[in-house]
Design an enzyme around this catalytic site. Structure first.
Site, PDB file in Angstrom:
ATOM      1  CE  LYS A  70      27.650 -80.315 -34.628  1.00  0.00           C
ATOM      2  NZ  LYS A  70      27.681 -79.280 -33.550  1.00  0.00           N
ATOM      3  CB  SER A 144      30.697 -77.260 -34.516  1.00  0.00           C
ATOM      4  OG  SER A 144      29.720 -77.681 -33.568  1.00  0.00           O
ATOM      5  CB  SER A 168      27.765 -75.384 -32.167  1.00  0.00           C
ATOM      6  OG  SER A 168      29.143 -75.260 -31.882  1.00  0.00           O
TER       7      SER A 168
END
Length: 594
Positions: A70, A144, A168
């Site tokens: 990420k 997210s 997330s």
């Protein structure tokens, strides 16, 4: 047959010479080219650079295994954007977790899209585009860690790293039919991770199977003295069989599925599967967990999100993210402490419920939404997605999201197994069994069958152990080391004490022994060995220790505390101070030379 990227499959193919890591990388770049880079990826490494990494990769447990991170996690030489071009900087050093995975042989492919500054559970809050659900592009992928989940589910990498503060690392897993491991806070280092809520953040792992997530966790979990929130008392990650009978907690009052009857049906089917696996289904009071979840965005923790973005220009922020983060400016110190006190009350009430169960099982999310609907009502619908995830980190719990079926329209559903801190290994054993109870389960959106992938290798639940720091005659190769080995103690590492300790050579002891004393003035850095032994054996070991020596609590460099040898202060009067040698072994070597 299409190559499955699950770790066990790739490792077996490499070992048998059926394929090579280089061929896997070529295949991955071909797949990415066919799907296109955007919007799932923010930055992709050059293929030749990746192939060079393969040639230099250590032949560790993740040798040749491709992964993604990420884009709020640092990778040396690559920009970290957090989904905000104006924030971007080129990292000089990779995050600790990335370093550990690469040291295990894993191969980084690139960095993935996310809800800006990891603020959201839906995946629509990024200027780099909206990663869509891999099963239906009209639906959200979840956030997210949106891109990290999508690239695993699509079969573009074997695993990926996300972050998980409010869910997330779990919600995107549920929406894309993959596994999401949200470890106990502090067992995977967050050094090199741009914080969302620094006190509540955790690095998460997305994988195609529970076994793969566990394999990655084994390499990733380690104490990091450079991470101020790292847990020095954390055990190493190991999949363990759960005790029997296993008590599975389900809420004693109806849950909200936000008018999604299909998700409600699938949740109840999951409970039936658990009962069929021999679990004892136990109702519990969900109220303290529900009330804690409401605090995450209504309480002072939203102010923590200002830490990374306080000097950003408002025009550079996604409008929804900007409004959420700016709400943190309204939190007073008084309100903050009120929230801390209320959280302590909820935690006490939650602790009482844990006496009823070993693990709780909840829907990862009560429903999902189309992208258009999320964009039209971004705050309320996003809040619905966190109803069963937001409380986990605030209450210091572990969690594992696993696939649990599909709605009739083909959208995946998932559940989350939640346990106490450090129950990560036990959740893995339960989660793998539950995942495999699904008929005809596939890996993500690929055609690879779960039944063809290796299950977790669970060990019997570990006995309680004690870490003991030895400083003298019990060191390896010294006369009393057998008192450890005959109790099946295991050498773990060599470490050094914190400042304040002094070491003395005690006169008239047989065999010769040192005395370690905390005087508050010593420079510390005294070498010790850390041994781990069964709690029952520890008692008989302590009984052998003669005065003036005894077992107390030692503080090591970095603040970690372990049990270890200490000496009564009266015994070192007139004894030779050998602190300057830095340890007993060094002193013995110096005297031997002399």
């Amino acid at each position: 047959m299409t190559l499955s990227l699950d770790i066990a499959n790739l490792t077996a193919l490499y070992e048998r010479g059926k394929t090579t890591p280089e061929a896997t990388i070529e295949e991955i770049f071909a797949r990415i080219g066919a799907k296109d880079v955007a919007p799932d990826w923010i930055a992709l490494r050059d293929k030749e650079s990746v192939l060079d990494s393969v040639r230099r990769a250590p032949r560790g447990p993740l040798y040749g295994i491709p992964f993604a991170v990420k884009d709020n996690i640092d990778v040396a030489g690559m920009p970290t954007t957090c989904g905000c071009p104006a924030f971007a900087y080129v990292a000089e050093r990779s995050a600790t977790v990335v370093e550990r995975l690469e040291a295990a042989g894993a191969i980084l492919i690139g960095k993935t899209n996310l809800d800006q500054f990891a603020t959201g559970l839906n995946g629509t809050r990024s200027p780099y585009g909206i990663p869509a659900n891999v099963f239906n592009a009209d639906y959200i992928s979840g956030g997210s860690s949106s891109g990290s989940a999508v690239v695993v589910a699509a079969g573009l990498v074997s695993f990926s790293l996300g972050t998980d503060t409010a869910g997330s690392g779990r919600v995107p897993a549920a929406f894309n039919n993959i596994v999401g491991l949200k470890p106990t806070k502090g067992i995977i280092s967050t050094r090199g991770v741009v914080p969302a809520c620094k006190s509540q953040d955790a690095v998460s792992i997305f994988a195609l199977t529970v076994a793969d997530a566990a394999k990655v966790a084994e390499a990733a979990v380690a104490f990091d003295k450079d991470d101020c929130f790292a847990r020095a008392d954390a055990p190493s990650f190991a999949v363990e069989t759960a005790g029997r009978p296993l008590r599975i907690g389900i809420p004693n009052a109806p849950l909200s599925f936000f008018e999604d009857g299909e998700y409600q049906r699938l949740y109840h089917h999951t409970i039936d599967r658990l009962a069929g696996l021999g679990a004892e289904i136990t109702p519990f009071n969900f109220a303290p967990f529900r009330d804690t979840a409401a605090m995450l965005y209504d309480g002072p923790w939203v102010a923590e999100r200002l830490f990374a973005v306080d000097d950003m220009n408002d025009d550079d922020l996604h409008p929804v993210v900007r409004d959420i983060i700016h709400n943190g400016r309204n939190k007073s110190a008084l309100a903050t402490f009120e929230s801390f006190y209320r959280l302590a009350e909820y935690r006490r009430a939650a602790d009482a419920e844990w006496n009823r169960m070993d693990v709780m099982v909840l829907p990862t999310a009560g429903t999902t939404y189309k992208i258009a609907d999320m964009l039209a009502d971004p705050v309320r619908l996003n809040s619905n997605l966190g109803a069963y995830t937001n409380f986990v980190n605030l209450l210091d719990l572990s969690a594992l999201a696993v696939p649990a079926g599909f709605r009739e329209d083909g959208i995946p559903f998932g559940v989350t197994l939640i346990g106490r801190a450090f129950a990560d290994g036990q959740l893995a054993a339960i989660g793998d069994a539950l995942h495999r109870a699904l008929d005809g389960a596939k890996l993500g959106a690929t055609q690879a069958a779960l039944s063809d992938a290796a299950p977790v290798a669970a060990k019997p639940a570990k006995k309680k152990t004690v870490e003991v720091a030895v400083v003298g005659a019990h060191l390896r190769g010294q006369p009393l080391n057998s008192q450890l080995t005959e109790r099946d103690a295991i050498y773990r590492e060599t470490a050094r004490t914190a400042a304040g300790y002094r070491l003395y050579a005690l006169p008239g002891t047989t065999p010769p022994k040192p005395g370690l004393v905390f005087e508050g003035t010593g420079p510390g850095a005294i070498e010790v060995e850390i041994w781990e032994m069964d709690e029952a054996a520890f008692g008989s070991f302590v009984a052998l220790i003669p005065a003036p020596l005894g077992i107390g609590t030692l503080v090591l460099e970095g603040g970690r505390q372990v049990k270890g040898f200490l000496c009564e202060s009266h015994a070192v009067r007139g004894a030779e101070d050998i602190t300057e040698f830095g340890g007993w072994r060094a002193w013995l070597g110096r005297t031997a030379v002399a």
